[in-house]
Design a protein around this motif. Structure first.
Motif, PDB file in Angstrom:
ATOM      1  N   GLU A  51      11.354  -0.139   2.767  1.00 48.16           N
ATOM      2  CA  GLU A  51       9.950  -0.655   3.572  1.00 48.16           C
ATOM      3  C   GLU A  51       8.964   0.492   3.327  1.00 48.16           C
ATOM      4  O   GLU A  51       8.132   0.466   3.271  1.00 48.16           O
ATOM      5  CB  GLU A  51      11.232  -0.509   5.245  1.00 48.16           C
ATOM      6  N   ALA A  52       9.575   1.419   2.617  1.00 46.15           N
ATOM      7  CA  ALA A  52       8.205   2.692   2.682  1.00 46.15           C
ATOM      8  C   ALA A  52       7.940   1.861   1.317  1.00 46.15           C
ATOM      9  O   ALA A  52       6.774   2.494   1.800  1.00 46.15           O
ATOM     10  CB  ALA A  52       9.831   3.504   1.741  1.00 46.15           C
ATOM     11  N   ALA A  53       8.036   1.346   0.348  1.00 50.75           N
ATOM     12  CA  ALA A  53       6.948   1.224  -0.552  1.00 50.75           C
ATOM     13  C   ALA A  53       6.194   0.001  -0.312  1.00 50.75           C
ATOM     14  O   ALA A  53       4.726   0.361  -0.717  1.00 50.75           O
ATOM     15  CB  ALA A  53       8.110  -0.047  -1.319  1.00 50.75           C
ATOM     16  N   ILE A  54       6.838  -1.234   1.048  1.00 45.67           N
ATOM     17  CA  ILE A  54       5.840  -1.862   1.527  1.00 45.67           C
ATOM     18  C   ILE A  54       4.500  -0.944   2.525  1.00 45.67           C
ATOM     19  O   ILE A  54       4.207  -1.092   2.587  1.00 45.67           O
ATOM     20  CB  ILE A  54       6.544  -2.599   2.499  1.00 45.67           C
ATOM     21  N   GLY A  55       5.190   0.264   3.137  1.00 46.30           N
ATOM     22  CA  GLY A  55       4.784   1.216   3.648  1.00 46.30           C
ATOM     23  C   GLY A  55       3.269   1.643   2.617  1.00 46.30           C
ATOM     24  O   GLY A  55       2.223   2.081   2.936  1.00 46.30           O
ATOM     25  N   VAL A  56       3.790   2.312   1.656  1.00 46.99           N
ATOM     26  CA  VAL A  56       2.818   3.191   0.400  1.00 46.99           C
ATOM     27  C   VAL A  56       1.226   1.178   0.163  1.00 46.99           C
ATOM     28  O   VAL A  56       0.640   1.522   0.829  1.00 46.99           O
ATOM     29  CB  VAL A  56       2.973   3.161  -0.499  1.00 46.99           C
ATOM     30  N   LEU A  57       1.526   0.551   0.132  1.00 47.80           N
ATOM     31  CA  LEU A  57       1.051  -0.441  -0.086  1.00 47.80           C
ATOM     32  C   LEU A  57      -0.057  -1.022   1.133  1.00 47.80           C
ATOM     33  O   LEU A  57      -0.930  -1.314   0.882  1.00 47.80           O
ATOM     34  CB  LEU A  57       2.039  -1.785  -0.539  1.00 47.80           C
ATOM     35  N   THR A  58       0.516  -0.820   2.093  1.00 45.53           N
ATOM     36  CA  THR A  58      -0.075  -0.798   3.039  1.00 45.53           C
ATOM     37  C   THR A  58      -1.280  -0.483   3.621  1.00 45.53           C
ATOM     38  O   THR A  58      -1.825  -0.295   3.975  1.00 45.53           O
ATOM     39  CB  THR A  58       0.557  -1.231   4.512  1.00 45.53           C
ATOM     40  N   ARG A  59      -0.787   1.081   3.409  1.00 47.81           N
ATOM     41  CA  ARG A  59      -2.081   2.075   3.737  1.00 47.81           C
ATOM     42  C   ARG A  59      -2.505   1.848   2.454  1.00 47.81           C
ATOM     43  O   ARG A  59      -3.711   2.111   2.777  1.00 47.81           O
ATOM     44  CB  ARG A  59      -1.145   3.739   3.484  1.00 47.81           C
ATOM     45  N   ALA A  60      -2.484   1.820   1.149  1.00 51.60           N
ATOM     46  CA  ALA A  60      -3.878   1.125  -0.184  1.00 51.60           C
ATOM     47  C   ALA A  60      -4.221   0.289   0.805  1.00 51.60           C
ATOM     48  O   ALA A  60      -5.990   0.563   0.778  1.00 51.60           O
ATOM     49  CB  ALA A  60      -2.612   0.669  -1.380  1.00 51.60           C
ATOM     50  N   ALA A  61      -3.774  -0.694   1.076  1.00 50.61           N
ATOM     51  CA  ALA A  61      -4.431  -1.923   1.543  1.00 50.61           C
ATOM     52  C   ALA A  61      -6.196  -1.163   2.245  1.00 50.61           C
ATOM     53  O   ALA A  61      -6.739  -1.397   2.542  1.00 50.61           O
ATOM     54  CB  ALA A  61      -4.345  -2.780   1.881  1.00 50.61           C
ATOM     55  N   ALA A  62      -5.063  -1.224   3.895  1.00 48.85           N
ATOM     56  CA  ALA A  62      -6.401   0.030   4.835  1.00 48.85           C
ATOM     57  C   ALA A  62      -7.233   0.803   4.577  1.00 48.85           C
ATOM     58  O   ALA A  62      -8.091   1.190   5.145  1.00 48.85           O
ATOM     59  CB  ALA A  62      -5.469   0.789   5.496  1.00 48.85           C
ATOM     60  N   ILE A  63      -7.109   1.497   3.689  1.00 46.62           N
ATOM     61  CA  ILE A  63      -8.206   2.278   2.779  1.00 46.62           C
ATOM     62  C   ILE A  63      -8.973   1.703   1.940  1.00 46.62           C
ATOM     63  O   ILE A  63      -9.994   2.284   1.617  1.00 46.62           O
ATOM     64  CB  ILE A  63      -7.642   3.548   2.619  1.00 46.62           C
ATOM     65  N   THR A  64      -8.950   0.370   1.590  1.00 46.14           N
ATOM     66  CA  THR A  64      -9.483  -0.443   0.274  1.00 46.14           C
ATOM     67  C   THR A  64     -10.443  -0.969   0.629  1.00 46.14           C
ATOM     68  O   THR A  64     -10.642  -2.107   1.961  1.00 46.14           O
ATOM     69  CB  THR A  64      -8.290  -1.036  -0.724  1.00 46.14           C
ATOM     70  N   ASP A  65     -11.623  -0.535   0.128  1.00 47.70           N
ATOM     71  CA  ASP A  65     -13.263  -1.577   0.575  1.00 47.70           C
ATOM     72  C   ASP A  65     -13.757  -1.825  -0.982  1.00 47.70           C
ATOM     73  O   ASP A  65     -13.676  -1.905  -1.745  1.00 47.70           O
ATOM     74  CB  ASP A  65     -14.532  -0.632   2.035  1.00 47.70           C
ATOM     75  N   GLU A  66     -15.475  -2.329  -0.749  1.00 53.32           N
ATOM     76  CA  GLU A  66     -16.165  -2.039  -1.674  1.00 53.32           C
ATOM     77  C   GLU A  66     -16.421  -1.249  -2.715  1.00 53.32           C
ATOM     78  O   GLU A  66     -16.406  -1.232  -3.821  1.00 53.32           O
ATOM     79  CB  GLU A  66     -17.397  -3.459  -1.375  1.00 53.32           C
TER      80      GLU A  66
END
Ligand code: BEZ
Ligand code: FE
Length: 287
Positions: A51-66
């Motif tokens: 779950e912690a690892a998925i949390g890191v990836l989720t936060r990476a997705a949230a800040i990723t843009d063009e």
């Protein structure tokens, strides 16, 4: 698939993807599943850690843009980007080593004449960077296209800093008929990769720092050659042996503080003095 167990799950999942039509996709997916499963078994990953690892990836997705891709930064910080580049260059015998592109390349920077001074009104010492671009058989690559970008004396790239002109400290140049290139610029400074999201979490978890040694990025393209992505590093930078993203290669680490020789002063008489000299040749692999 009813009797999935600790012992048979890996082969069951591999079989589920075995119909992949593309042979390379099948090879990659199969090995990826096997190695991922081996990893989970070996470290005995717990549900909370997953779950912690998925949390890191989720936060990476949230800040990723063009404009910002946190997944590339995670790949950089884990040495995967560097390894992909090293694998790509592994068989390019006789060619100069390449390195990471980083996130701040912008295509289509206007062309300036070979010998241009990019310093503009940036503070800092001026350095003249010069050398030859040739192929592994020593043929000079006249007309090679050289795209250059770097950070400003405040540590930021123009794409990160609305206070800078759009093309500040960036240029596209062409090597002369003998493959020689030269440009002057403001000496870049060490730089911190962003640490305000998932990449920062990774850095802190490893008790690392996020500094990169001062560098100038180059992308060189020439007909009949592989695209050549490079960086010229300041050999005397305090972070030269601890680049946060593992991009330094020994033949790309050169002094930024050499005094010009008489010959260099007369060759580059058109460039405003004083300046220091950085000399790097680039040998490109055939495509
Ligand atoms: C850079 O060279 O500017 C860079 C490379 C990897 C991550 C962040 C920045
Ligand atoms: Fe950079």
């Amino acid at each position: 698939m009813r009797n999935i167990s600790y012992d048979n799950i890996t082969e069951t999942v591999v079989r589920a993807y075995s119909g992949a039509e593309d042979a390379r996709t099948k090879e990659i997916v199969t090995l990826l599943i096997q190695r991922l499963h081996d990893f989970v078994r070996e470290v005995e990953l717990t549900p909370r850690e997953w779950e912690a690892a998925i949390g890191v990836l989720t936060r990476a997705a949230a800040i990723t843009d063009e404009e910002r891709n946190e997944f590339i930064l995670l790949s950089d910080l884990l040495g995967v980007s560097a390894l992909v580049d090293l694998v790509d260059g592994h068989h390019d015998e006789g060619a100069s080593m390449t390195t990471l592109m980083g996130p701040f390349y912008v295509p289509g920077t206007p062309e300036l004449p070979n010998g241009a001074d990019l310093t503009g009104d940036n503070d800092g010492e001026r350095i003249v960077v010069y050398g030859q671009i040739r192929k592994t058989d020593d043929t000079p690559l006249g007309g090679a296209k050289i795209e250059v970008w770097q950070n400003a004396p405040n540590g930021l790239y123009t794409v990160q800093d609305p206070g800078q002109a759009e093309h500040n400290l960036r240029a596209t140049l062409r090597a002369d008929e003998n493959g020689n290139y030269v440009f002057a610029t403001a000496k870049p400074i060490p730089y911190q990769v962003p640490e305000d999201s998932a990449g920062g979490e990774l850095i802190r978890a490893g008790s690392r720092h996020c500094w990169r040694p001062a560098h100038i990025h180059l992308m060189i393209t020439a007909q009949g050659c592989k695209r050549h992505i490079s960086q010229i590093f300041d050999l005397n930078d305090p972070y030269i042996d601890e680049d946060a993203v593992f991009g330094v290669r020994s033949d790309l680490a050169v002094p930024y503080d050499q005094q010009p020789s008489e010959d260099e002063l007369s060759r580059f008489h058109g460039i405003q003095q004083p300046f220091n000299i950085t000399h790097v040749d680039f040998v490109l692999a055939g495509d």
